[in-house]
Scaffold this motif. Structure first.
Motif, PDB file in Angstrom:
ATOM      1  N   ILE A 143      50.475 -44.950  14.501  1.00 15.82           N
ATOM      2  CA  ILE A 143      50.274 -44.159  15.718  1.00 15.82           C
ATOM      3  C   ILE A 143      49.132 -44.763  16.523  1.00 15.82           C
ATOM      4  O   ILE A 143      48.033 -44.952  15.989  1.00 15.82           O
ATOM      5  N   GLU A 144      49.405 -45.067  17.779  1.00 18.06           N
ATOM      6  CA  GLU A 144      48.320 -45.514  18.655  1.00 18.06           C
ATOM      7  C   GLU A 144      47.716 -44.299  19.351  1.00 18.06           C
ATOM      8  O   GLU A 144      48.429 -43.521  20.004  1.00 18.06           O
ATOM      9  N   LEU A 145      46.417 -44.135  19.208  1.00 17.05           N
ATOM     10  CA  LEU A 145      45.732 -43.000  19.820  1.00 17.05           C
ATOM     11  C   LEU A 145      45.422 -43.302  21.288  1.00 17.05           C
ATOM     12  O   LEU A 145      45.377 -44.469  21.694  1.00 17.05           O
ATOM     13  N   ALA A 146      45.215 -42.255  22.062  1.00 16.49           N
ATOM     14  CA  ALA A 146      45.083 -42.386  23.526  1.00 16.49           C
ATOM     15  C   ALA A 146      43.760 -41.796  24.007  1.00 16.49           C
ATOM     16  O   ALA A 146      43.734 -40.739  24.647  1.00 16.49           O
ATOM     17  N   PRO A 147      42.664 -42.495  23.739  1.00 14.50           N
ATOM     18  CA  PRO A 147      41.357 -41.924  24.105  1.00 14.50           C
ATOM     19  C   PRO A 147      41.139 -41.762  25.607  1.00 14.50           C
ATOM     20  O   PRO A 147      40.321 -40.947  26.016  1.00 14.50           O
ATOM     21  N   ARG A 148      41.889 -42.502  26.438  1.00 15.33           N
ATOM     22  CA  ARG A 148      41.692 -42.350  27.878  1.00 15.33           C
ATOM     23  C   ARG A 148      42.253 -41.027  28.396  1.00 15.33           C
ATOM     24  O   ARG A 148      41.899 -40.584  29.486  1.00 15.33           O
ATOM     25  N   PHE A 149      43.130 -40.415  27.634  1.00 14.28           N
ATOM     26  CA  PHE A 149      43.709 -39.135  28.063  1.00 14.28           C
ATOM     27  C   PHE A 149      43.152 -37.946  27.284  1.00 14.28           C
ATOM     28  O   PHE A 149      43.100 -36.842  27.805  1.00 14.28           O
ATOM     29  N   ALA A 150      42.776 -38.170  26.035  1.00 12.26           N
ATOM     30  CA  ALA A 150      42.312 -37.054  25.206  1.00 12.26           C
ATOM     31  C   ALA A 150      41.127 -37.516  24.364  1.00 12.26           C
ATOM     32  O   ALA A 150      41.189 -37.559  23.147  1.00 12.26           O
ATOM     33  N   PRO A 151      40.014 -37.856  25.022  1.00 14.84           N
ATOM     34  CA  PRO A 151      38.881 -38.443  24.290  1.00 14.84           C
ATOM     35  C   PRO A 151      38.334 -37.556  23.174  1.00 14.84           C
ATOM     36  O   PRO A 151      38.047 -38.058  22.079  1.00 14.84           O
ATOM     37  N   GLN A 152      38.215 -36.282  23.441  1.00 19.42           N
ATOM     38  CA  GLN A 152      37.652 -35.399  22.410  1.00 19.42           C
ATOM     39  C   GLN A 152      38.615 -35.225  21.238  1.00 19.42           C
ATOM     40  O   GLN A 152      38.206 -35.216  20.077  1.00 19.42           O
ATOM     41  N   HIS A 153      39.886 -35.071  21.556  1.00 16.24           N
ATOM     42  CA  HIS A 153      40.873 -34.916  20.482  1.00 16.24           C
ATOM     43  C   HIS A 153      40.966 -36.185  19.643  1.00 16.24           C
ATOM     44  O   HIS A 153      41.075 -36.118  18.418  1.00 16.24           O
ATOM     45  N   VAL A 154      40.971 -37.334  20.297  1.00 17.39           N
ATOM     46  CA  VAL A 154      41.058 -38.590  19.538  1.00 17.39           C
ATOM     47  C   VAL A 154      39.834 -38.743  18.634  1.00 17.39           C
ATOM     48  O   VAL A 154      39.948 -39.068  17.457  1.00 17.39           O
ATOM     49  N   ALA A 155      38.668 -38.452  19.173  1.00 18.78           N
ATOM     50  CA  ALA A 155      37.443 -38.556  18.360  1.00 18.78           C
ATOM     51  C   ALA A 155      37.517 -37.593  17.175  1.00 18.78           C
ATOM     52  O   ALA A 155      37.124 -37.929  16.052  1.00 18.78           O
ATOM     53  N   ASN A 156      38.059 -36.412  17.425  1.00 12.99           N
ATOM     54  CA  ASN A 156      38.121 -35.423  16.348  1.00 12.99           C
ATOM     55  C   ASN A 156      39.158 -35.783  15.293  1.00 12.99           C
ATOM     56  O   ASN A 156      38.929 -35.605  14.085  1.00 12.99           O
ATOM     57  N   VAL A 157      40.310 -36.294  15.730  1.00 12.01           N
ATOM     58  CA  VAL A 157      41.325 -36.718  14.751  1.00 12.01           C
ATOM     59  C   VAL A 157      40.756 -37.849  13.890  1.00 12.01           C
ATOM     60  O   VAL A 157      40.950 -37.868  12.671  1.00 12.01           O
ATOM     61  N   LYS A 158      40.020 -38.757  14.513  1.00 10.41           N
ATOM     62  CA  LYS A 158      39.413 -39.841  13.729  1.00 10.41           C
ATOM     63  C   LYS A 158      38.375 -39.285  12.747  1.00 10.41           C
ATOM     64  O   LYS A 158      38.282 -39.745  11.598  1.00 10.41           O
ATOM     65  N   ALA A 159      37.619 -38.275  13.187  1.00  6.77           N
ATOM     66  CA  ALA A 159      36.649 -37.647  12.270  1.00  6.77           C
ATOM     67  C   ALA A 159      37.379 -36.973  11.108  1.00  6.77           C
ATOM     68  O   ALA A 159      36.943 -37.056   9.950  1.00  6.77           O
ATOM     69  N   LEU A 160      38.491 -36.309  11.410  1.00  4.43           N
ATOM     70  CA  LEU A 160      39.300 -35.675  10.353  1.00  4.43           C
ATOM     71  C   LEU A 160      39.822 -36.730   9.384  1.00  4.43           C
ATOM     72  O   LEU A 160      39.776 -36.549   8.163  1.00  4.43           O
ATOM     73  N   VAL A 161      40.320 -37.835   9.930  1.00  6.46           N
ATOM     74  CA  VAL A 161      40.821 -38.914   9.067  1.00  6.46           C
ATOM     75  C   VAL A 161      39.684 -39.426   8.182  1.00  6.46           C
ATOM     76  O   VAL A 161      39.866 -39.629   6.976  1.00  6.46           O
ATOM     77  N   ARG A 162      38.507 -39.598   8.780  1.00  2.00           N
ATOM     78  CA  ARG A 162      37.393 -40.219   8.039  1.00  2.00           C
ATOM     79  C   ARG A 162      36.776 -39.287   7.006  1.00  2.00           C
ATOM     80  O   ARG A 162      36.110 -39.751   6.084  1.00  2.00           O
ATOM     81  N   GLU A 163      37.009 -37.989   7.138  1.00  2.00           N
ATOM     82  CA  GLU A 163      36.589 -37.110   6.039  1.00  2.00           C
ATOM     83  C   GLU A 163      37.764 -36.837   5.091  1.00  2.00           C
ATOM     84  O   GLU A 163      37.661 -35.985   4.224  1.00  2.00           O
TER      85      GLU A 163
END
Lengths: 299, 299
Positions: free
Chosen positions: A62-82
């Motif tokens: 899945i390619e994430l789309a930080p230009r459209f949903a920066p907060q959601h992308v950052a949060n999904v990455k945080a969820l993945v990393r925990e």
């Protein structure tokens, strides 16, 4: 309309041939256009924005789309990393609609990431956002096009842009409140584009490889396609961000850039379908019928 | 545009409530509209036009469309009645596109039926053809709507009407020649509507139940989604026409009529999505996003 313009151009090019003058190049198929593409027509998918979802039978990229949903992308990455998603499951697969995964039992604690976030249903339209108009009429938005590989809509009057719910797009499920999503529960479109969800849910990326791991899953027989028994759920082995993997294990994927002349030619070939099989070439194309070419570059 | 008209009407209805006069009925959801439907809003699917495709894991029910493809429907029924399909297989499943079945080895003789037929890509538009316009813009045709339950397009200028390649529509595969199809090889759309196929292939019906038997099949890894090994093909146990079965074994299926006020209200509810979850109701709907409600009537 760009379509009309291109048709006029095609007629102009055809004229010398009809008059028996210099031979004219046959219009290329979309496959021929990709074959003739230059290295600069492609972009390497950023390892920081590439999410790997491992299911029992294979992997979904899945390619994430930080230009459209920066907060959601950052949060999904945080969820993945925990490691939040590891051991959770796909719990809903509704035919011609979505596959959805997360914590079906709402039991797993979220540690450092956010459980919910303010909606990112659309973003401000400004000069920093690349946008290649499709040029064809859209049933749902004022102007359909592509932004960094993604199907999108822009509304100049409202100065807003948003992603479109095409096949393979990934979003953050939510309850009734607009700010009740955030990333712990994700879905992917596996059917005809449910564009009525545009501007109603935060889209945050797109499956670029392996969607068949989700689209072929058994459909849930409960309401809304939820699996009725926990035993029917499909386990998520692990979710990782490519940048966190050893370099040798990172998928090396390239996507066709959507801000190039090659892209425009590719879309046009899909619009007109000049291949011999087509008896009545359409001359139109709908946003969600334009695929994003993805390839593994030669070493 | 009917959408604009209906919006104006909704505003007019809301006015008395805003003024504290008589209470106004809350707009109904599509589910509420179906619940309140009258028996006459439904039609029994004709046993002569109901085809049962039995796969290893279950059954697919297909309603044939003789008003749009009379010769193809007659030929498919002839093929069924000579047991042509029994023992053949699904040999192609391409993700987000089609599942296709027939004689992968081109070995089985066709006895009484025709192998190929002239194309029935579109039909004459005349007064005998029921057509309920959708009223919303369509990316591919001049006027989208519904005819006897099927998504269709009409073109008054050309005096033609044709079926649209929406999810679950069934067509007759063909080679390059327009008259190389006929029914021995059939496909069903299992992804985003490939509307560029409209007027290029003969559509002859639609899956009305059990499409998950086809949409969940493993995707073929060969070119165009063909299975690479014969062992991967999915066997067709048998295909029957409901009218040929003992009465007790015929599925009793009803479909919502598409020429009624209930249908118009149903489509409108899907267009506006006034349910609480929707933060920004769309006000548009695209042809292939309108599902056909099907039910098993109470005995």
């Amino acid at each position: 309309m760009r379509t009309a313009h291109l048709l006029a151009l095609a007629f102009a090019l055809a004229a010398p041939l009809a008059q028996g003058l210099t031979p004219v190049e046959k219009p290329r198929s979309s496959a021929e256009i990709l074959e003739a593409s230059a290295p600069g027509d492609w972009r390497r998918i950023d390892d920081e924005n590439l999410m790997l979802l491992t299911l029992p039978k294979g992997q979904v990229l899945i390619e994430l789309a930080p230009r459209f949903a920066p907060q959601h992308v950052a949060n999904v990455k945080a969820l993945v990393r925990e490691r939040y998603f590891d051991g959770l499951a796909v719990m809903r697969v509704q035919d011609n609609y979505v596959a959805q995964w997360g914590d079906a039992d709402a039991k797993k604690p979220i540690r450092s990431a956010r459980k919910t976030l303010p909606a990112e249903f659309f973003r401000k339209l400004d000069d920093t956002l690349a946008f290649t108009p499709l040029g064809d009429v859209d049933s749902y938005g004022p102007e359909a096009g592509f932004s960094m590989g993604l199907p999108a809509v822009r509304d100049v009057a409202r100065a807003e842009a948003w992603l479109a719910h095409c096949y393979a797009m990934v979003g953050a499920g939510r309850d009734t409140a607009h700010d009740s999503g955030g990333g712990p529960e994700l879905y992917v479109v596996i059917g005809h584009a449910p564009r009525h969800l545009d501007r109603n849910v935060t889209l945050l990326g797109r499956v670029v490889q392996g969607i068949e791991q989700l689209s072929t899953l058994p459909r849930g027989t409960g309401a809304l396609g939820f699996y009725e028994k926990p035993s029917q759920r499909v386990a998520i082995r692990r979710v990782r961000i490519a940048a966190d993997l050893p370099v040798a294990q990172r998928p090396r994927l390239e996507a066709l850039r959507t801000d190039t002349a090659t892209w425009t030619a590719f879309v046009d070939a899909r619009r007109h379908r000049r291949e011999e099989w087509f008896i009545e070439p359409t001359g139109h194309i709908e946003l969600c019928n334009v695929p994003l070419p993805v390839r593994i570059p030669k070493q």
